[in-house]
Enzyme design. Structure first.
Site, short mmCIF file in Angstrom:
data_model
loop_
_atom_site.label_atom_id
_atom_site.label_comp_id
_atom_site.label_asym_id
_atom_site.label_seq_id
_atom_site.Cartn_x
_atom_site.Cartn_y
_atom_site.Cartn_z
N THR A 283 8.01 -16.01 -8.56
CA THR A 283 7.85 -17.36 -9.09
C THR A 283 7.68 -17.29 -10.61
OG1 THR A 283 5.45 -17.29 -8.68
CG2 THR A 283 6.84 -18.20 -6.93
N GLY A 285 6.88 -20.42 -12.68
CA GLY A 285 6.47 -21.73 -13.17
C GLY A 285 7.62 -22.72 -13.24
N GLY A 288 11.32 -21.86 -12.26
CA GLY A 288 11.79 -21.79 -10.89
C GLY A 288 11.41 -20.51 -10.17
N ASP A 326 -0.53 -19.47 -3.66
CA ASP A 326 -0.99 -19.32 -2.28
C ASP A 326 -0.29 -20.33 -1.38
OD1 ASP A 326 -2.82 -17.49 -3.38
OD2 ASP A 326 -4.33 -19.05 -3.64
#
Length: 365
Positions: A283, A285, A288, A326
Protein backbone atom coordinates in the site's frame (compact mmCIF):
# COMPACT_ATOMS: atom_id res chain seq x y z
CA UNK A 1 -19.29 10.73 30.31
CA UNK A 2 -22.53 11.04 28.32
CA UNK A 3 -20.51 12.45 25.41
CA UNK A 4 -18.03 9.58 25.53
CA UNK A 5 -20.86 7.03 25.75
CA UNK A 6 -22.48 8.51 22.63
CA UNK A 7 -19.15 8.28 20.78
CA UNK A 8 -18.71 4.66 21.84
CA UNK A 9 -22.19 3.81 20.59
CA UNK A 10 -21.49 5.56 17.30
CA UNK A 11 -18.26 3.61 16.85
CA UNK A 12 -19.29 0.19 18.14
CA UNK A 13 -23.08 0.27 18.33
CA UNK A 14 -25.09 -0.08 21.53
CA UNK A 15 -24.06 -2.81 23.93
CA UNK A 16 -25.19 -6.31 23.07
CA UNK A 17 -27.39 -8.22 25.51
CA UNK A 18 -25.37 -10.03 28.14
CA UNK A 19 -26.04 -13.48 26.67
CA UNK A 20 -24.40 -12.37 23.39
CA UNK A 21 -21.14 -11.91 25.28
CA UNK A 22 -20.76 -15.63 25.89
CA UNK A 23 -17.99 -16.53 23.46
CA UNK A 24 -18.04 -20.08 22.09
CA UNK A 25 -14.88 -21.81 20.87
CA UNK A 26 -16.58 -24.91 19.47
CA UNK A 27 -16.17 -23.84 15.84
CA UNK A 28 -12.61 -23.16 14.61
CA UNK A 29 -12.61 -19.92 12.64
CA UNK A 30 -11.24 -19.42 9.13
CA UNK A 31 -8.98 -16.62 10.37
CA UNK A 32 -6.93 -16.78 13.58
CA UNK A 33 -4.92 -13.68 14.51
CA UNK A 34 -1.93 -13.33 16.84
CA UNK A 35 -0.99 -9.94 18.19
CA UNK A 36 -0.61 -7.47 21.02
CA UNK A 37 -3.77 -6.51 22.88
CA UNK A 38 -3.67 -2.99 24.23
CA UNK A 39 -5.87 -0.58 26.11
CA UNK A 40 -5.96 2.32 23.65
CA UNK A 41 -6.29 5.94 24.70
CA UNK A 42 -6.99 8.32 21.82
CA UNK A 43 -6.73 12.09 22.29
CA UNK A 44 -7.31 14.73 19.63
CA UNK A 45 -4.85 17.61 19.91
CA UNK A 46 -5.78 21.14 18.88
CA UNK A 47 -2.15 22.26 18.80
CA UNK A 48 1.19 20.42 18.19
CA UNK A 49 2.74 21.84 21.38
CA UNK A 50 2.51 18.55 23.30
CA UNK A 51 4.27 16.64 20.51
CA UNK A 52 7.04 19.21 20.51
CA UNK A 53 7.36 19.15 24.31
CA UNK A 54 8.00 15.39 24.31
CA UNK A 55 10.07 15.50 21.11
CA UNK A 56 7.63 13.27 19.23
CA UNK A 57 7.60 13.38 15.44
CA UNK A 58 4.13 13.78 13.95
CA UNK A 59 2.97 10.44 12.54
CA UNK A 60 5.68 8.42 14.27
CA UNK A 61 5.23 5.01 15.92
CA UNK A 62 7.23 3.30 18.60
CA UNK A 63 7.48 1.74 22.04
CA UNK A 64 7.87 3.73 25.22
CA UNK A 65 8.44 3.30 28.93
CA UNK A 66 5.11 2.93 30.76
CA UNK A 67 5.72 5.82 33.16
CA UNK A 68 6.50 8.19 30.27
CA UNK A 69 3.52 6.88 28.32
CA UNK A 70 1.14 7.53 31.22
CA UNK A 71 2.60 11.00 31.71
CA UNK A 72 2.01 11.89 28.06
CA UNK A 73 -1.51 10.45 28.19
CA UNK A 74 -2.33 12.47 31.32
CA UNK A 75 -0.97 15.69 29.80
CA UNK A 76 -2.79 15.07 26.52
CA UNK A 77 -6.11 14.31 28.19
CA UNK A 78 -5.96 17.46 30.31
CA UNK A 79 -8.84 19.51 28.94
CA UNK A 80 -9.51 17.08 26.07
CA UNK A 81 -11.80 14.09 25.61
CA UNK A 82 -9.96 10.78 25.82
CA UNK A 83 -11.49 7.73 24.13
CA UNK A 84 -10.62 4.35 25.62
CA UNK A 85 -10.95 1.31 23.35
CA UNK A 86 -9.51 -2.18 22.89
CA UNK A 87 -6.59 -1.83 20.52
CA UNK A 88 -3.82 -3.62 18.68
CA UNK A 89 -3.15 -4.20 14.99
CA UNK A 90 -4.34 -7.82 14.68
CA UNK A 91 -7.26 -7.11 17.00
CA UNK A 92 -8.32 -4.30 14.63
CA UNK A 93 -8.27 -6.82 11.78
CA UNK A 94 -10.40 -9.26 13.80
CA UNK A 95 -12.97 -6.54 14.54
CA UNK A 96 -13.25 -5.48 10.88
CA UNK A 97 -13.49 -9.10 9.71
CA UNK A 98 -16.39 -9.60 12.13
CA UNK A 99 -18.16 -6.49 10.80
CA UNK A 100 -17.73 -7.82 7.25
CA UNK A 101 -19.24 -11.17 8.18
CA UNK A 102 -16.12 -13.34 8.59
CA UNK A 103 -15.78 -14.56 12.15
CA UNK A 104 -12.20 -14.54 13.37
CA UNK A 105 -10.44 -15.35 16.61
CA UNK A 106 -7.70 -13.44 18.41
CA UNK A 107 -4.84 -14.70 20.60
CA UNK A 108 -3.00 -12.43 23.02
CA UNK A 109 -2.23 -11.84 26.68
CA UNK A 110 -3.21 -9.35 29.37
CA UNK A 111 -2.06 -8.60 32.90
CA UNK A 112 -3.96 -9.50 36.05
CA UNK A 113 -4.87 -5.87 36.67
CA UNK A 114 -7.83 -3.52 36.31
CA UNK A 115 -6.87 -2.61 32.74
CA UNK A 116 -6.89 -6.29 31.80
CA UNK A 117 -10.36 -6.72 33.26
CA UNK A 118 -11.51 -3.59 31.43
CA UNK A 119 -10.19 -4.98 28.14
CA UNK A 120 -11.80 -8.36 28.72
CA UNK A 121 -15.17 -6.72 29.42
CA UNK A 122 -14.94 -4.53 26.31
CA UNK A 123 -14.16 -7.53 24.10
CA UNK A 124 -17.03 -9.55 25.54
CA UNK A 125 -19.43 -6.65 25.05
CA UNK A 126 -18.41 -6.38 21.38
CA UNK A 127 -18.75 -10.14 20.85
CA UNK A 128 -15.10 -10.42 19.83
CA UNK A 129 -13.64 -13.91 20.17
CA UNK A 130 -10.41 -13.53 22.11
CA UNK A 131 -8.40 -16.19 23.90
CA UNK A 132 -6.48 -14.13 26.42
CA UNK A 133 -3.67 -15.54 28.53
CA UNK A 134 -3.52 -13.77 31.92
CA UNK A 135 0.02 -13.02 33.09
CA UNK A 136 0.57 -12.32 36.79
CA UNK A 137 2.67 -9.42 38.04
CA UNK A 138 2.82 -7.71 34.64
CA UNK A 139 0.71 -4.74 33.55
CA UNK A 140 -1.67 -4.92 30.62
CA UNK A 141 -0.37 -3.37 27.41
CA UNK A 142 -1.30 0.23 26.71
CA UNK A 143 -1.19 2.57 23.74
CA UNK A 144 -1.54 6.33 23.39
CA UNK A 145 -2.71 7.76 20.08
CA UNK A 146 -2.28 11.52 19.66
CA UNK A 147 -4.35 12.84 16.76
CA UNK A 148 -3.25 16.14 15.18
CA UNK A 149 -4.24 17.30 11.69
CA UNK A 150 -5.76 13.86 11.02
CA UNK A 151 -2.35 12.23 11.51
CA UNK A 152 -1.94 9.70 14.36
CA UNK A 153 1.20 9.58 16.49
CA UNK A 154 1.26 6.19 18.23
CA UNK A 155 3.34 5.00 21.16
CA UNK A 156 2.81 1.83 23.16
CA UNK A 157 4.10 -0.29 25.97
CA UNK A 158 3.02 -3.84 25.21
CA UNK A 159 3.37 -5.05 28.80
CA UNK A 160 1.83 -8.51 29.28
CA UNK A 161 1.60 -9.03 25.51
CA UNK A 162 5.34 -9.73 25.45
CA UNK A 163 4.76 -12.73 27.73
CA UNK A 164 2.36 -14.76 25.59
CA UNK A 165 3.75 -18.28 25.94
CA UNK A 166 4.22 -21.09 23.46
CA UNK A 167 2.85 -23.47 26.10
CA UNK A 168 -0.46 -21.58 26.04
CA UNK A 169 -0.58 -21.88 22.26
CA UNK A 170 0.23 -25.60 22.33
CA UNK A 171 -2.56 -26.26 24.84
CA UNK A 172 -5.05 -24.40 22.65
CA UNK A 173 -3.89 -26.15 19.48
CA UNK A 174 -4.00 -29.63 20.99
CA UNK A 175 -7.22 -29.23 22.99
CA UNK A 176 -9.43 -32.27 22.32
CA UNK A 177 -12.71 -30.38 21.90
CA UNK A 178 -11.82 -26.69 21.65
CA UNK A 179 -8.79 -26.53 19.36
CA UNK A 180 -8.75 -23.40 17.21
CA UNK A 181 -7.31 -25.36 14.27
CA UNK A 182 -9.30 -26.57 11.31
CA UNK A 183 -8.32 -29.89 9.71
CA UNK A 184 -5.42 -29.38 7.30
CA UNK A 185 -7.67 -30.18 4.33
CA UNK A 186 -9.90 -27.19 5.18
CA UNK A 187 -8.92 -23.59 4.40
CA UNK A 188 -7.65 -21.48 7.32
CA UNK A 189 -5.49 -18.36 7.65
CA UNK A 190 -3.09 -17.84 10.56
CA UNK A 191 -2.40 -14.09 10.71
CA UNK A 192 0.60 -12.60 12.55
CA UNK A 193 1.15 -8.88 13.07
CA UNK A 194 4.74 -7.66 12.98
CA UNK A 195 4.35 -6.05 16.40
CA UNK A 196 3.86 -9.56 17.81
CA UNK A 197 7.26 -10.81 16.62
CA UNK A 198 9.58 -9.21 19.24
CA UNK A 199 9.91 -11.36 22.40
CA UNK A 200 7.84 -14.21 20.87
CA UNK A 201 10.32 -16.01 18.62
CA UNK A 202 9.44 -19.37 20.21
CA UNK A 203 5.75 -18.79 19.50
CA UNK A 204 6.40 -17.75 15.89
CA UNK A 205 8.67 -20.75 15.35
CA UNK A 206 5.94 -23.07 16.67
CA UNK A 207 3.41 -21.53 14.26
CA UNK A 208 5.80 -22.02 11.33
CA UNK A 209 6.96 -25.52 12.23
CA UNK A 210 3.74 -27.11 13.47
CA UNK A 211 0.70 -25.13 12.36
CA UNK A 212 1.31 -23.74 8.85
CA UNK A 213 0.87 -26.58 6.32
CA UNK A 214 -1.44 -27.84 3.62
CA UNK A 215 -4.45 -25.44 3.53
CA UNK A 216 -3.43 -23.57 6.68
CA UNK A 217 -1.84 -20.43 5.23
CA UNK A 218 0.29 -17.81 6.94
CA UNK A 219 -0.53 -14.11 6.57
CA UNK A 220 2.00 -11.52 7.77
CA UNK A 221 1.53 -7.81 8.40
CA UNK A 222 4.90 -6.00 8.44
CA UNK A 223 3.37 -3.40 10.82
CA UNK A 224 6.16 -0.80 11.01
CA UNK A 225 9.61 -0.08 9.51
CA UNK A 226 11.33 -0.24 12.90
CA UNK A 227 9.95 -3.74 13.53
CA UNK A 228 11.53 -4.97 10.27
CA UNK A 229 14.75 -3.08 10.94
CA UNK A 230 15.17 -4.37 14.51
CA UNK A 231 14.14 -7.98 13.83
CA UNK A 232 15.36 -8.65 10.28
CA UNK A 233 15.93 -12.41 10.42
CA UNK A 234 12.66 -13.18 12.17
CA UNK A 235 10.67 -11.03 9.76
CA UNK A 236 12.40 -12.52 6.72
CA UNK A 237 11.75 -16.04 7.99
CA UNK A 238 8.03 -15.26 8.33
CA UNK A 239 7.91 -13.47 4.96
CA UNK A 240 9.46 -16.45 3.19
CA UNK A 241 6.78 -18.78 4.56
CA UNK A 242 3.81 -16.41 4.30
CA UNK A 243 1.33 -16.69 1.46
CA UNK A 244 -0.01 -13.19 2.17
CA UNK A 245 2.24 -10.25 3.08
CA UNK A 246 0.70 -6.86 3.90
CA UNK A 247 2.61 -3.63 4.38
CA UNK A 248 3.12 -0.10 3.15
CA UNK A 249 5.94 0.78 0.78
CA UNK A 250 8.21 2.08 3.54
CA UNK A 251 7.86 -1.22 5.43
CA UNK A 252 8.57 -3.23 2.27
CA UNK A 253 11.59 -1.01 1.57
CA UNK A 254 12.99 -1.91 4.99
CA UNK A 255 12.38 -5.60 4.26
CA UNK A 256 14.11 -5.21 0.89
CA UNK A 257 17.13 -3.62 2.54
CA UNK A 258 17.55 -6.36 5.15
CA UNK A 259 17.13 -8.98 2.39
CA UNK A 260 19.93 -7.36 0.37
CA UNK A 261 17.62 -6.10 -2.41
CA UNK A 262 17.96 -2.67 -3.97
CA UNK A 263 14.23 -2.16 -4.57
CA UNK A 264 10.87 -3.44 -3.37
CA UNK A 265 10.30 -4.93 -6.83
CA UNK A 266 13.53 -6.97 -6.56
CA UNK A 267 12.47 -8.13 -3.10
CA UNK A 268 9.12 -9.22 -4.52
CA UNK A 269 10.86 -11.21 -7.26
CA UNK A 270 13.14 -12.85 -4.70
CA UNK A 271 10.21 -13.90 -2.51
CA UNK A 272 8.02 -14.97 -5.43
CA UNK A 273 10.79 -17.17 -6.83
CA UNK A 274 10.80 -19.41 -3.75
CA UNK A 275 8.46 -21.80 -5.55
CA UNK A 276 5.36 -21.13 -3.43
CA UNK A 277 2.21 -19.16 -4.28
CA UNK A 278 2.52 -15.71 -2.73
CA UNK A 279 0.46 -12.54 -2.65
CA UNK A 280 2.22 -9.29 -1.70
CA UNK A 281 0.06 -6.22 -1.04
CA UNK A 282 2.09 -3.00 -1.04
CA UNK A 283 0.00 0.00 0.00
CA UNK A 284 1.17 3.51 -0.77
CA UNK A 285 -1.43 5.94 0.58
CA UNK A 286 -2.90 8.23 -2.07
CA UNK A 287 -0.71 6.57 -4.71
CA UNK A 288 -2.74 3.36 -4.43
CA UNK A 289 -1.81 -0.31 -4.07
CA UNK A 290 0.69 -2.52 -5.86
CA UNK A 291 -0.04 -6.23 -6.10
CA UNK A 292 2.92 -8.56 -6.67
CA UNK A 293 2.04 -12.21 -7.05
CA UNK A 294 2.53 -15.56 -8.72
CA UNK A 295 -0.81 -16.83 -7.40
CA UNK A 296 -3.17 -18.52 -9.86
CA UNK A 297 -5.75 -20.30 -7.71
CA UNK A 298 -5.86 -22.01 -4.36
CA UNK A 299 -4.13 -25.41 -4.44
CA UNK A 300 -2.72 -24.65 -7.91
CA UNK A 301 1.04 -24.41 -8.51
CA UNK A 302 2.50 -20.90 -8.76
CA UNK A 303 2.25 -19.18 -12.13
CA UNK A 304 4.16 -16.36 -13.80
CA UNK A 305 5.26 -13.38 -11.72
CA UNK A 306 3.12 -10.32 -12.27
CA UNK A 307 2.80 -6.81 -10.89
CA UNK A 308 -0.44 -4.82 -10.96
CA UNK A 309 -1.09 -1.27 -9.81
CA UNK A 310 -4.43 -0.09 -8.43
CA UNK A 311 -5.57 3.46 -7.85
CA UNK A 312 -6.40 4.52 -4.32
CA UNK A 313 -10.06 4.94 -3.48
CA UNK A 314 -10.67 8.46 -2.31
CA UNK A 315 -12.14 8.84 1.19
CA UNK A 316 -15.14 11.14 1.57
CA UNK A 317 -13.57 12.84 4.58
CA UNK A 318 -10.33 11.88 6.32
CA UNK A 319 -10.94 11.75 10.07
CA UNK A 320 -8.45 9.22 11.42
CA UNK A 321 -6.01 7.05 9.44
CA UNK A 322 -5.35 4.76 12.42
CA UNK A 323 -5.76 1.13 11.45
CA UNK A 324 -6.30 1.72 7.73
CA UNK A 325 -3.73 -0.98 6.93
CA UNK A 326 -5.34 -3.38 9.40
CA UNK A 327 -8.71 -2.78 7.75
CA UNK A 328 -7.22 -3.27 4.29
CA UNK A 329 -5.89 -6.68 5.37
CA UNK A 330 -9.30 -7.62 6.77
CA UNK A 331 -11.07 -6.60 3.56
CA UNK A 332 -8.66 -8.53 1.38
CA UNK A 333 -8.79 -11.75 3.42
CA UNK A 334 -12.57 -11.56 3.68
CA UNK A 335 -12.87 -11.30 -0.11
CA UNK A 336 -10.27 -14.02 -0.73
CA UNK A 337 -12.14 -16.41 1.55
CA UNK A 338 -15.22 -15.70 -0.55
CA UNK A 339 -13.24 -16.93 -3.58
CA UNK A 340 -13.18 -13.57 -5.35
CA UNK A 341 -10.49 -12.71 -7.89
CA UNK A 342 -7.38 -10.93 -6.63
CA UNK A 343 -8.49 -7.79 -8.44
CA UNK A 344 -11.81 -7.86 -6.61
CA UNK A 345 -10.01 -8.56 -3.33
CA UNK A 346 -7.77 -5.50 -3.72
CA UNK A 347 -10.67 -3.25 -4.69
CA UNK A 348 -12.83 -4.39 -1.78
CA UNK A 349 -9.90 -4.00 0.63
CA UNK A 350 -9.25 -0.46 -0.66
CA UNK A 351 -12.92 0.38 -0.31
CA UNK A 352 -12.98 -0.86 3.29
CA UNK A 353 -9.86 1.15 4.16
CA UNK A 354 -11.34 4.29 2.57
CA UNK A 355 -14.43 3.92 4.77
CA UNK A 356 -12.47 3.25 7.98
CA UNK A 357 -10.46 6.48 7.69
CA UNK A 358 -13.73 8.47 7.85
CA UNK A 359 -14.30 7.21 11.42
CA UNK A 360 -12.66 7.63 14.81
CA UNK A 361 -10.47 4.58 15.39
CA UNK A 362 -10.38 1.47 13.20
CA UNK A 363 -14.12 1.06 12.59
CA UNK A 364 -16.58 0.91 9.74
CA UNK A 365 -19.34 3.54 9.56
Amino acid sequence: MEYLQSVYEKIFGADEPSDAAQICYDTPRKVVCFGNVLLDRTVKLEEPELLQRYDLKLGSKGEMDLEQLNKIAADAANGSSCLINPGGSALNTVRILKQLGTDAQFFGSIGSDKHGEELRSLLLERGIEARLQVVDDVHTGQCVCLMYNDSPTLYANIGASAHFSVQELKRAALHDTQSFLRPIERKQILYVEGFFVPYRKEVCDYILLHLVRERRYLALNLSAPYIVRQHPEDMLQLARRAMFIFGNRQEFQELAEVAGCETVEKLARQLLELGQPKILLITNGDAGVQLATNYVAERAPPGDLRFEDFRAQRAEQLVDATGAGDAFAAGFLHAWLEKRSLTECVRLASNIASKVVTQVGCNLP
